[in-house]
Each structure stands twice: as structure tokens, then as C-alpha cells.
Design an enzyme around this catalytic site. Structure first.
Site, PDB file in Angstrom:
ATOM      1  N   ALA A 162      -6.083   5.177   5.367  1.00  0.00           N
ATOM      2  CA  ALA A 162      -6.871   6.183   6.073  1.00  0.00           C
ATOM      3  C   ALA A 162      -8.134   6.581   5.291  1.00  0.00           C
ATOM      4  O   ALA A 162      -8.632   7.694   5.449  1.00  0.00           O
ATOM      5  CB  ALA A 162      -6.021   7.412   6.393  1.00  0.00           C
ATOM      6  N   GLU A 188     -13.043   2.674   5.543  1.00  0.00           N
ATOM      7  CA  GLU A 188     -12.983   2.142   6.898  1.00  0.00           C
ATOM      8  C   GLU A 188     -14.270   2.260   7.713  1.00  0.00           C
ATOM      9  O   GLU A 188     -14.588   1.363   8.487  1.00  0.00           O
ATOM     10  CB  GLU A 188     -11.841   2.827   7.662  1.00  0.00           C
ATOM     11  N   THR A 246      -4.055  10.969  10.568  1.00  0.00           N
ATOM     12  CA  THR A 246      -3.893  11.796  11.760  1.00  0.00           C
ATOM     13  C   THR A 246      -2.556  12.542  11.722  1.00  0.00           C
ATOM     14  O   THR A 246      -2.439  13.608  12.312  1.00  0.00           O
ATOM     15  CB  THR A 246      -3.993  10.946  13.042  1.00  0.00           C
ATOM     16  N   GLU A 282       0.396  -1.796   4.687  1.00  0.00           N
ATOM     17  CA  GLU A 282       0.794  -0.390   4.801  1.00  0.00           C
ATOM     18  C   GLU A 282       2.253  -0.307   5.243  1.00  0.00           C
ATOM     19  O   GLU A 282       3.040   0.441   4.684  1.00  0.00           O
ATOM     20  CB  GLU A 282      -0.119   0.364   5.787  1.00  0.00           C
ATOM     21  N   PHE A 320      -6.177  -4.236   3.510  1.00  0.00           N
ATOM     22  CA  PHE A 320      -6.885  -3.920   4.767  1.00  0.00           C
ATOM     23  C   PHE A 320      -5.976  -3.283   5.816  1.00  0.00           C
ATOM     24  O   PHE A 320      -6.262  -3.367   7.008  1.00  0.00           O
ATOM     25  CB  PHE A 320      -7.565  -5.182   5.338  1.00  0.00           C
ATOM     26  N   ARG A 324      -5.156   7.533  16.717  1.00  0.00           N
ATOM     27  CA  ARG A 324      -6.514   7.436  16.181  1.00  0.00           C
ATOM     28  C   ARG A 324      -7.475   6.850  17.226  1.00  0.00           C
ATOM     29  O   ARG A 324      -8.639   7.224  17.273  1.00  0.00           O
ATOM     30  CB  ARG A 324      -6.548   6.637  14.874  1.00  0.00           C
ATOM     31  N   PHE A 381      -7.982   1.264  12.156  1.00  0.00           N
ATOM     32  CA  PHE A 381      -6.730   1.857  12.648  1.00  0.00           C
ATOM     33  C   PHE A 381      -6.837   2.349  14.089  1.00  0.00           C
ATOM     34  O   PHE A 381      -6.560   3.506  14.380  1.00  0.00           O
ATOM     35  CB  PHE A 381      -6.369   3.015  11.704  1.00  0.00           C
ATOM     36  N   GLN A 437       0.835  -1.199   0.000  1.00  0.00           N
ATOM     37  CA  GLN A 437       0.000   0.000   0.000  1.00  0.00           C
ATOM     38  C   GLN A 437       0.873   1.253   0.000  1.00  0.00           C
ATOM     39  O   GLN A 437       0.358   2.355  -0.116  1.00  0.00           O
ATOM     40  CB  GLN A 437      -0.873   0.045   1.276  1.00  0.00           C
TER      41      GLN A 437
HETATM   42  N1  LUZ Z   1      -2.543   5.123   8.365  1.00  0.00           N
HETATM   43  C1  LUZ Z   1      -1.798   6.125   8.859  1.00  0.00           C
HETATM   44  C2  LUZ Z   1      -3.864   5.080   8.567  1.00  0.00           C
HETATM   45  O1  LUZ Z   1      -0.589   6.109   8.668  1.00  0.00           O
HETATM   46  N2  LUZ Z   1      -2.395   7.126   9.520  1.00  0.00           N
HETATM   47  C3  LUZ Z   1      -3.714   7.162   9.757  1.00  0.00           C
HETATM   48  O2  LUZ Z   1      -4.213   8.098  10.367  1.00  0.00           O
HETATM   49  C4  LUZ Z   1      -4.487   6.092   9.272  1.00  0.00           C
HETATM   50  N3  LUZ Z   1      -5.791   6.046   9.513  1.00  0.00           N
HETATM   51  C5  LUZ Z   1      -6.493   5.024   9.078  1.00  0.00           C
HETATM   52  C6  LUZ Z   1      -5.857   4.021   8.377  1.00  0.00           C
HETATM   53  N4  LUZ Z   1      -4.564   4.047   8.119  1.00  0.00           N
HETATM   54 MO1  MOS Z   2      -5.071   1.620   6.601  1.00  0.00          MO
HETATM   55  S1  MOS Z   2      -5.792   0.617   8.185  1.00  0.00           S
HETATM   56  O1  MOS Z   2      -3.902   0.897   5.776  1.00  0.00           O
HETATM   57  O2  MOS Z   2      -6.204   2.564   5.892  1.00  0.00           O
END
Ligand code: LUZ
Ligand code: MOS
Length: 751
Positions: A503, A704, A434, A226, A222, A304, A338, A191
Site C-alpha cells: 500500500a 504505487e 484501505t 503479499e 510488486f 480500492r 491494487f 512481503q
Molecule cells: N494491500 C492491502 C494493499 O492489503 N490493502 C491495501 O489497501 C493495499 N493497497 C495497495 C497495495 N496493497
Molecule cells: Mo501491494 S499491491 O503489495 O502494495
């Protein structure tokens, strides 16, 4: 059907990393992972592996040319363990061989001796021992200590929620191909293409411009890709540059389940205070986040959680504290939601406990305390819209929740061994990373001389339909037929410095960048059209491939316009950058405006529990979701249904079991996710309230938020259980597996 991925997927034509035809000389990587949760490596003998047929090289920490460091937020994670191991599954050695089988056999032949050290698996124990990933954080609003006195009812309790395996269909994988002059190209199932590029460069001691990362699509992610796609890509690149041949890493399902991180388990304490009329006056919570052995994204997830502590409710006096606790488990990581689902679960548990203590219905407390326009969140932001109330009221009215509750009571009054339960679950989710700096994206749009269009962005397609939305934005903005447009793979050569696609903001930000790029192309084309048509510039537009003048179709076609512009030496390529405006956050004061906007919705969940067996069925989920003016209603419905079912899985049947740090549930037969047979009837109504200017073309983020509707399943089951055992206090221990239900229904004592 605008989602062009669907056809090739169903015909099996889409290429994932594992499907890329093997390039000449392809070798395969496998790792030797730590068999113990904590210890010191006292003997590491790789010679038996190196001597095996087909083995090209055996790589340890000593073979890393740059920094042996893959940590992002905190640099606390080696690529290959160097002396110390901190969790079962931690990579120690990478073996490169002619076949995946040979690589795995060789890894198993390595002589390894580890002197075990005491391990900690429980986050509260880790906190007590001072093992924190980052300093504790606290958000506060009002004066919680003073508020308890004004409350008619104060209840305290604790809640735990388990982790969750991502179970993306495509396991972690990467293919690294060495290029000329010491460069490398990596096809990575990530991702976060730029994170893979940056960390590969760091580990291999290369400049980032020597590393290209390309992603065609992912077979699901999901959040699991990341941060945690990175090591597998770096290992492939390390081998490829060492040996001068392409190297592929492809985890088996078992390896993936055992070696990669999952959703963070949380263990939390709460205290909630209410007036007799149901008004929540004060809320306090402490979250012990089980971070695992390395930081990974845990600090951001912790943040978060804090931001979503009070869920969809306004509470005037709040103090929430979060600890990221280092344990000897695989580093837990991003997972859809998250950290917000964990915090919302605690809030809902507190409401449940208060409702029980006060002898009123959960839903009455919920309704009474919903966020209204202008309410302040503990992080300082004010709520811009009235969406939380609107969605909740719409659910109650549209689906006649009162009638459902009455029907459940009737049923429970006449059935001894079968009980029904119902729960409403409101969701309010902040959209934006965030970390403010991550809220940027870019697009590169080319118009070719035949009028066809190519769009590259930072967004990674992972089945969520982001490419379909970007295509819709480009087609809408340019005014050309969608069939002329292709949304390209994601490559760090075409779009640099990408934020992860995460996010829920992929379509918003990359769509916005695409819109800007397309608008600047139109700005260049319009004068050419005006000149050709002898019309004023403002009156010229494109629609359906014809050029309009003063709103009327002309003889001039899109193709002729593009060709003429080209012959007049107009630049037909545009690059654009988008940075979400307005947002900011100050971690010192814990105040700011971290989110571009919030997504709202409410779900009503109905279940039936077999009180003899402890088994249950989620009968029906009905949702009202504020999606804005959807760019693609089918994609959004798919995200809503998928997220909801994934959320139900998290709080019901998906149970991660570890024994001495070793994952026991490492197969699909021992780790059960919802299948089609346990998927409830889902009815979803989208509120197309197009009042959100920060969303791309007023189509709100969808990835999400729907997951958290699933939390309602927990409380619906609890509701049914309470009808059978009104004498017992519920435990707030997710997932609510049939085993736990059975023990609750027939156990002794208060819970
Ligand atoms: N990933 C991230 C996320 O690095 N920062 C976030 O705030 C976030 N929020 C949701 C999903 N992935
Ligand atoms: Mo995230 S939980 O890779 O949006």
C-alpha cells in the site's frame, strides 16, 4: 549513495532465499498441481512417487496436522486440494526429495484422475451464476439518477483491462529450518512475514511463538508476495517439521507464472453525463472483478477500485458498484496499484468516449473536472490539498502540452501511414491500507556501546529502497553519521504483528515508528549529555557525531556519550509503535476517511504508431509528480520510472492468454514486458511541496502512484489510431497490443 543494497546487488553478494548456503540435510519440495480448471479428484495414488529414489515424503491434505486453510480475508483456500480442484495450477500434493529434480519427477509420477466439472472463466458469467467472493459493494455520492436529466451529453460503454504477471526477478521461495522443541524458522520471500507466521501456525497446529519468519530482502514483489508467498513457505515448513530436516521450496519461472495469481482482469460498464461546457455531472460504473478461484486479497482490491473510481476528478453525482467474481483461474492478487489502475482506466475510457461524442479534446474535459481542495470523494473524505490541479497545470505549462498537441496534428496532417498521439494522465492515489487496522508498524532500535545503531522494523526491503529511507530517518532523528546505522533484516522475533509491506506505506509507517523510537533514545541520552557538559537539557543535541550545546559543538563525542549512558545503566534500546492517526472507515455506510493523504501527479505521453504494421513506439513521457520533500530523490526517481514503465507494459504489450483455464503465456518469450529498448524517454519533475504532515518527514509515498501514469500510453495510442481511422469507435480493451492496433486500423465496422 544512500541505498546500501545497490553495491552488494551489483556485485552479486546479496543473498536471496535461493542463495542461502544449503544447510546440512537440505531437502527440496515440489508440487503436483491440478491440470484441469475444475473437477473432483477421483483417484490419487502417491505410491509411484513414494517409491522413487530420493523421495523423503509425499504430503497430501490428509498429512496436514492443523487446518488445511491458507485464506486470509475469506477462509476459502486449502493449502493442498482436498477432493475438489478449482484452477489449473492448484497444488494437490507436495513431494519432498533430495533434489529439486527428483521432487519434480516424483510429483509427475503420481497417479491422478479428475472428473472434470464445468468451469467459468469470465467474471460476468460468474456473476450471472451468482458466484461472488463477497457481497456486492456500492459507493454513492449525490443523486446520479436525477443528474442524467441535467446533462447535455450522456454516453455509455464498457471497458476491459487484462491481468498482469508480476515477473519479479526472484521467484516464490522459502527455506524452513526445524529448530529444537518443535519450533521452525522460515526464511521466506514474502512481503508479509506475519501472515506467513500466522498461517504456518494455523496449518501446522502450532502457536505463533513456535514459528519465526525472517526476510532479508526480496528480488522484487510488486504485490505478488503479499499473499501468495505464503503457501510455498507453509509447504516447506510442513515438510521440515515432518522430516526434521531443512526443506526449500523454489518455484521455476514457468511454475511461478502458471501457479500464482496476477493482477485482476476487470470487465466494466460505465455511463457518464456532462454539461455542454465539459463539466462532468454524473458517473456510474459497474466493475466485474475476475477474482479467480479463491478470495486472496480480492475484497480489499475491490474496495480500492471503488475508492479510485473517479480518479483525479470531482464528480458531484456518482454511483459505482463492484462485484468480486469467482472463476476457475488462479486466485488473482495484489499488484502495484491494487485495483486503482483498473478503475482509473474505466474513468479515462468514459472521458475519451464523451470527448469523442462531444467533439472536444480529452484534455479539455480532464482539466475542467480536476479535483480541487475541499472536494468530496464518493467515500466521504474531503480532499485536503490542491495537488491534483497543481500537478496538471504544471505539466501543461512546463511541457507546453498545447504545443505538443499542435505538433502532433501537424505531423498527422502530413503523414499518411505514421500517426502520432498524445495523452495526459493525471493520478490521485490514496495513501494508507484501505483496511484501517493494517495501518500500524513498529520499530526496535538498539544503540550498542560502541555507538553503532541497529534498526529493525516491520518493513520488507524488496528493491523499493525502504531500508534507505528508514536509515535516513534514523540518521536524521538521532543526528549521527548514517555509516553508524544498520537497518536489519525483518524478523517476526524482533518486530511482531507486522502488516505487509504494501500500500505504498512501508516507509511512511515504519519510518514513523523508527522516528519515535529514536526520539525516545535521545530523550534518555540528553540528560546524560547535559550532566557531562553542565548544560541545560534542552540545549543539548547531536549532530555529525558531536554533541552540541546551545547550537555549538562541544568536546563530547557520540561514542563517549553512549558509553557513559551505558555505565549509568540507561536503557539503550527502544521499541516504538506507530498507528496512522485520524483514519477510519465504516463499511456499513461506505463513508469515512480511509487515507492519511493523497499523492498527485500528471504525465503527458507521446507515441508514434506505424499504421501499416500496427506497431508503436512510446516516444516520451514527461511527468510532474508531487513527492513531498523526498527522503531519497534517487530512490523516488527509480520508483517513478519503474512504476511508469510497468504501467505502460500493463496497457500495451503485457497480455495474459488463457485457454480452458491454462495459461498459454507462461514464458518470457510469450509474455512480453517492456525492455530497455521500448522504454521511452522519461523526464520527471518533482514538486517538492512539503505540506504533507502525515508523510514521514514530509516525504510522500511513491511505490504505487507512478504506475498509473502508464495508462496515458493507452490513450495516446488511441489518439494516434483515431487520426488514421476517425470513423471507428475505440473499444477500450487493454492491453492495446500491436495485434489489436492493427485490427483496429484495418478492420471493418465501427470497432
Ligand atoms: N494491500 C492491502 C494493499 O492489503 N490493502 C491495501 O489497501 C493495499 N493497497 C495497495 C497495495 N496493497
Ligand atoms: Mo501491494 S499491491 O503489495 O502494495
Amino acid at each position: 549513495m544512500s541505498n546500501r543494497e545497490v553495491g552488494p546487488h551489483t556485485r552479486g553478494e546479496s543473498l536471496f532465499v535461493a542463495d542461502i548456503p544449503p544447510p546440512r540435510g537440505l531437502l527440496h519440495a515440489a508440487v503436483l498441481a491440478s491440470p484441469v480448471p475444475h473437477g473432483r479428484v477421483v483417484r490419487l495414488d502417491t505410491s509411484p512417487a513414494a517409491a522413487l529414489e530420493g523421495v523423503a515424503c509425499v504430503l497430501t491434505a490428509a498429512d496436514i496436522p492443523g487446518a488445511n486453510q491458507i485464506g486470509g480475508i475469506v477462509q476459502d483456500e486449502p493449502l493442498l486440494a482436498d477432493g475438489q480442484v478449482h484452477y489449473v495450477g492448484q497444488p494437490i500434493v507436495a513431494v519432498i526429495a533430495t533434489t529439486p529434480h527428483a521432487a519434480r519427477e516424483a510429483a509427475a509420477a503420481i497417479g491422478l484422475e479428475i472428473e472434470e466439472e464445468p468451469a467459468i472463466f469470465d467474471p460476468r458469467q460468474a456473476a450471472a451464476a451468482g458466484n461472488l467472493i463477497v457481497p456486492t459493494r456500492t459507493l454513492a455520492l449525490g443523486n446520479v439518477d436525477a443528474a442524467w436529466e441535467s446533462c447535455d451529453q450522456v454516453v455509455e460503454g464498457s471497458a476491459t483491462s487484462g491481468g498482469q504477471e508480476h515477473l519479479y526477478l526472484e521467484t516464490q521461495s522459502a527455506l524452513a529450518v526445524p529448530l529444537e522443541s518443535g519450533r521452525v524458522k522460515i526464511f521466506s520471500a514474502t512481503q508479509a512475514p506475519t501472515a506467513v507466521q500466522r498461517i504456518t501456525a494455523r496449518v501446522l497446529d502450532l502457536p505463533m511463538n513456535a514459528v519465526e519468519v525472517e526476510v532479508a530482502r526480496l528480488g522484487g514483489a510488486f504485490g505478488g508476495k503479499e499473499d501468495q508467498a505464503t503457501p510455498w513457505a507453509v509447504i516447506a515448513a510442513l515438510g521440515a517439521l515432518k522430516l526434521g530436516v531443512p526443506v526449500r521450496t523454489l518455484l521455476s519461472r514457468g511454475e511461478d507464472m502458471r501457479m500464482t495469481g496476477k493482477r485482476h482482469p476487470y470487465s466494466s460498464d460505465f455511463k457518464i453525463g456532462l454539461r455542454a461546457d465539459g463539466t462532468i455531472l454524473a458517473y456510474q460504473a459497474t466493475y466485474y472483478q475476475n477474482a479467480g478461484a479463491a478470495a486472496d486479497l480480492s475484497p480489499a482490491i475491490l474496495e480500492r477500485s471503488l475508492f479510485h473510481a473517479t480518479g483525479s476528478y470531482f464528480v458531484p453525482n456518482v454511483r459505482v458498484t463492484a462485484l468480486s467474481c469467482r472463476t476457475n483461474l488462479p486466485p488473482f492478487t495484489a499488484f502495484r496499484g491494487f485495483g486503482a489502475p483498473q478503475a482509473m482506466f474505466v474513468m479515462e475510457a468514459a472521458i475519451s468516449k464523451a470527448a469523442r461524442a462531444m467533439g472536444i479534446d480529452r484534455v479539455d474535459i480532464q482539466r475542467h473536472n480536476l479535483l480541487s481542495k475541499g472536494d468530496t470523494f464518493p467515500y466521504g473524505m474531503r480532499l485536503a490539498g490542491g495537488g491534483a490541479r497543481r500537478a496538471f497545470e504544471e505539466v501543461e505549462a512546463r511541457y507546453d502540452v498545447a504545443a505538443s498537441r499542435a505538433a502532433v496534428q501537424d505531423f498527422n496532417g502530413t503523414h499518411k501511414l505514421t500517426k502520432k498521439g498524445v495523452a495526459v494522465m493525471p493520478v490521485c492515489f490514496g495513501i494508507s491500507f484501505t483496511s484501517t487496522f493494517l495501518n500500524q508498524a513498529a520499530a526496535l532500535v538498539h544503540i550498542y556501546t560502541d555507538g553503532s545503531v541497529s534498526v529493525s522494523t516491520a518493513a520488507v526491503e524488496m528493491g523499493q529502497g525502504v531500508n534507505a529511507k528508514i536509515l535516513a530517518v534514523a540518521a536524521h532523528t538521532l543526528g549521527v553519521d548514517p555509516d553508524r546505522i544498520r537497518v536489519e533484516t525483518t524478523s517476526t522475533l524482533r518486530v511482531a504483528n507486522t502488516s505487509p509491506t504494501a500500500a505504498s506505506s512501508g516507509a511512511d509507517m515504519n519510518g514513523a515508528a523508527t522516528e519515535i523510537a529514536c526520539k525516545s533514545l535521545l530523550d534518555r541520552l540528553r540528560p546524560v549529555a547535559a550532566d557531562l557538559l553542565d548544560k541545560k537539557v534542552e540545549a543539548v543535541a547531536v549532530a555529525g557525531d558531536r554533541i552540541l550545546a546551545g547550537g555549538k559543538e562541544t568536546e563530547l563525542s557520540w561514542e563517549d556519550l553512549v558509553w557513559t549512558a551505558y555505565t549509568r545503566r540507561i536503557n539503550l534500546s527502544a521499541q516504538a509503535h506507530y498507528a496512522t492517526p485520524r483514519i477510519h472507515y465504516d463499511k456499513e455506510t461506505e463513508q469515512g476517511e480511509p487515507f492519511a493523504y493523497h499523492v498527485f501527479g500528471s504525465a503527458v505521453v507521446e507515441v508514434t504508431v506505424d499504421c501499416l504494421r500496427g506497431t508503436y513506439k512510446i516516444d516520451r513521457v514527461r511527468v510532474v509528480h508531487d513527492g513531498g520533500r523526498s527522503l531519497d530523490p534517487l530512490v523516488d526517481l527509480g520508483q517513478l520510472e519503474g512504476g511508469l514503465v510497468q504501467g505502460i507494459g500493463w496497457v500495451t504489450m503485457e497480455e495474459l492468454l488463457f485457454c480452458d483455464g491454462r495459461l498459454l503465456t507462461d514464458t518470457l518469450s510469450t509474455y512480453k514486458i517492456p525492455d530497455i529498448l521500448c522504454t521511452p524517454k522519461i523526464e520527471a519533475h518533482f514538486l517538492e511541496v512539503a505540506d504533507e504532515p502525515a508523510a514521514v518527514l514530509r516525504s510522500k509515498a511513491i511505490g504505487e502512484p507512478p504506475l498509473m501514469y502508464g495508462i496515458g500510453a493507452y490513450f495516446a495510442i488511441e489518439d494516434a489510431c483515431a487520426a488514421f481511422r476517425p470513423d471507428r469507435e475505440p473499444a477500450f480493451d487493454a492491453p492495446m497490443t500491436p495485434e489489436k492496433v492493427l485490427l483496429f486500423l484495418h478492420g471493418e465496422g465501427s470497432s
